[in-house]
Design a protein around this motif. Sequence first.
Motif, PDB file in Angstrom:
ATOM      1  N   ASP A  50      42.360 -66.592  45.000  1.00 56.74           N
ATOM      2  CA  ASP A  50      41.031 -66.590  44.375  1.00 56.74           C
ATOM      3  C   ASP A  50      40.452 -67.996  44.171  1.00 56.74           C
ATOM      4  O   ASP A  50      39.405 -68.160  43.557  1.00 56.74           O
ATOM      5  CB  ASP A  50      41.066 -65.841  43.047  1.00 56.74           C
ATOM      6  N   GLY A  51      41.122 -69.047  44.692  1.00 55.26           N
ATOM      7  CA  GLY A  51      40.628 -70.418  44.557  1.00 55.26           C
ATOM      8  C   GLY A  51      41.090 -71.119  43.296  1.00 55.26           C
ATOM      9  O   GLY A  51      40.668 -72.237  43.021  1.00 55.26           O
ATOM     10  N   SER A  52      41.980 -70.485  42.544  1.00 58.97           N
ATOM     11  CA  SER A  52      42.505 -71.130  41.333  1.00 58.97           C
ATOM     12  C   SER A  52      43.850 -71.779  41.634  1.00 58.97           C
ATOM     13  O   SER A  52      44.489 -71.497  42.646  1.00 58.97           O
ATOM     14  CB  SER A  52      42.640 -70.112  40.202  1.00 58.97           C
ATOM     15  N   TYR A  72      40.374 -75.110  43.446  1.00 59.76           N
ATOM     16  CA  TYR A  72      40.488 -75.954  44.628  1.00 59.76           C
ATOM     17  C   TYR A  72      39.508 -75.482  45.697  1.00 59.76           C
ATOM     18  O   TYR A  72      39.053 -74.346  45.684  1.00 59.76           O
ATOM     19  CB  TYR A  72      41.909 -75.958  45.185  1.00 59.76           C
ATOM     20  N   GLN A  73      39.207 -76.401  46.619  1.00 60.82           N
ATOM     21  CA  GLN A  73      38.317 -76.126  47.731  1.00 60.82           C
ATOM     22  C   GLN A  73      38.726 -76.997  48.908  1.00 60.82           C
ATOM     23  O   GLN A  73      39.133 -78.149  48.716  1.00 60.82           O
ATOM     24  CB  GLN A  73      36.894 -76.510  47.322  1.00 60.82           C
ATOM     25  N   SER A  82      40.735 -81.995  50.602  1.00 61.40           N
ATOM     26  CA  SER A  82      41.000 -80.994  49.566  1.00 61.40           C
ATOM     27  C   SER A  82      40.432 -81.537  48.266  1.00 61.40           C
ATOM     28  O   SER A  82      40.569 -82.713  47.962  1.00 61.40           O
ATOM     29  CB  SER A  82      42.503 -80.751  49.436  1.00 61.40           C
ATOM     30  N   CYS A  83      39.749 -80.666  47.532  1.00 66.48           N
ATOM     31  CA  CYS A  83      39.101 -81.089  46.294  1.00 66.48           C
ATOM     32  C   CYS A  83      39.561 -80.199  45.142  1.00 66.48           C
ATOM     33  O   CYS A  83      39.649 -78.978  45.294  1.00 66.48           O
ATOM     34  CB  CYS A  83      37.594 -80.994  46.436  1.00 66.48           C
ATOM     35  N   LEU A  84      39.854 -80.807  44.007  1.00 63.08           N
ATOM     36  CA  LEU A  84      40.323 -80.099  42.821  1.00 63.08           C
ATOM     37  C   LEU A  84      39.414 -80.386  41.636  1.00 63.08           C
ATOM     38  O   LEU A  84      38.879 -81.480  41.509  1.00 63.08           O
ATOM     39  CB  LEU A  84      41.737 -80.553  42.444  1.00 63.08           C
ATOM     40  N   THR A  85      39.278 -79.387  40.760  1.00 64.59           N
ATOM     41  CA  THR A  85      38.572 -79.554  39.497  1.00 64.59           C
ATOM     42  C   THR A  85      39.452 -78.966  38.404  1.00 64.59           C
ATOM     43  O   THR A  85      39.892 -77.821  38.507  1.00 64.59           O
ATOM     44  CB  THR A  85      37.211 -78.838  39.506  1.00 64.59           C
ATOM     45  N   GLY A  98      37.508 -80.985  33.374  1.00 66.11           N
ATOM     46  CA  GLY A  98      36.331 -81.366  34.156  1.00 66.11           C
ATOM     47  C   GLY A  98      36.598 -82.429  35.194  1.00 66.11           C
ATOM     48  O   GLY A  98      35.736 -82.701  36.039  1.00 66.11           O
ATOM     49  N   THR A  99      37.777 -83.052  35.170  1.00 66.57           N
ATOM     50  CA  THR A  99      38.103 -84.061  36.171  1.00 66.57           C
ATOM     51  C   THR A  99      38.030 -83.434  37.560  1.00 66.57           C
ATOM     52  O   THR A  99      38.501 -82.324  37.782  1.00 66.57           O
ATOM     53  CB  THR A  99      39.515 -84.632  35.924  1.00 66.57           C
ATOM     54  N   HIS A 100      37.437 -84.145  38.514  1.00 65.22           N
ATOM     55  CA  HIS A 100      37.260 -83.661  39.884  1.00 65.22           C
ATOM     56  C   HIS A 100      37.609 -84.782  40.849  1.00 65.22           C
ATOM     57  O   HIS A 100      37.247 -85.938  40.613  1.00 65.22           O
ATOM     58  CB  HIS A 100      35.804 -83.224  40.092  1.00 65.22           C
ATOM     59  N   TRP A 101      38.318 -84.480  41.923  1.00 64.56           N
ATOM     60  CA  TRP A 101      38.612 -85.473  42.948  1.00 64.56           C
ATOM     61  C   TRP A 101      38.876 -84.780  44.276  1.00 64.56           C
ATOM     62  O   TRP A 101      39.156 -83.597  44.323  1.00 64.56           O
ATOM     63  CB  TRP A 101      39.792 -86.372  42.557  1.00 64.56           C
ATOM     64  N   CYS A 102      38.775 -85.553  45.353  1.00 65.79           N
ATOM     65  CA  CYS A 102      39.053 -85.068  46.705  1.00 65.79           C
ATOM     66  C   CYS A 102      40.004 -86.038  47.388  1.00 65.79           C
ATOM     67  O   CYS A 102      39.965 -87.239  47.127  1.00 65.79           O
ATOM     68  CB  CYS A 102      37.773 -84.980  47.520  1.00 65.79           C
ATOM     69  N   ASP A 103      40.851 -85.500  48.260  1.00 62.19           N
ATOM     70  CA  ASP A 103      41.800 -86.299  49.037  1.00 62.19           C
ATOM     71  C   ASP A 103      41.722 -85.923  50.502  1.00 62.19           C
ATOM     72  O   ASP A 103      41.490 -84.760  50.842  1.00 62.19           O
ATOM     73  CB  ASP A 103      43.227 -86.067  48.541  1.00 62.19           C
ATOM     74  N   GLU A 104      41.940 -86.900  51.377  1.00 65.51           N
ATOM     75  CA  GLU A 104      41.915 -86.657  52.811  1.00 65.51           C
ATOM     76  C   GLU A 104      43.219 -86.011  53.268  1.00 65.51           C
ATOM     77  O   GLU A 104      44.311 -86.493  52.956  1.00 65.51           O
ATOM     78  CB  GLU A 104      41.700 -87.976  53.553  1.00 65.51           C
TER      79      GLU A 104
END
Length: 134
Positions: A50-52, A72-73, A82-85, A98-104
């Motif tokens: 479900d994206g969690s 995640y997305q 990949s991006c997490l919140t 609320g922290t959000h980041w993306c990694d290659e």
Amino acid sequence: MKKLIFLTALFIGISSSNASEISPKDLIGIWGNSEDGGKTFWGYDQYFADGSLKSWGQIPETPVKYKLEGTYQVKHKFKLSSCLTISKTSHPEFIPTGTHWCDEIIKLNDKVFTFKSSNGKMTTLYRQNPKSGR
């Protein structure tokens, strides 16, 4: 420095061999964070259909145990990432809600996932047997 290690280690794992073919379903499962090439694990990240996600463990070289929840997305923009919140955290002093980041996404297969964070640090996670998860 320990905060940086903690932030860079809470990411994803994927079971495909071609980065352009990744879909969110490839993330489903449990991935282990290791400092010794997958012999021992200090933390785990579990991705759901479900994206969690949920993450838990103990920050290396500290007595600090943590639990996180979020979403995640997978994004296919200029680079596959990949991006997490974060939506819940046991330690807001390290990672606030609320922290959000993306990694290659760099390398992936059915056993390991390697990603590069925005500071250039490479991290490898190891797929876990579902029975080993918590």
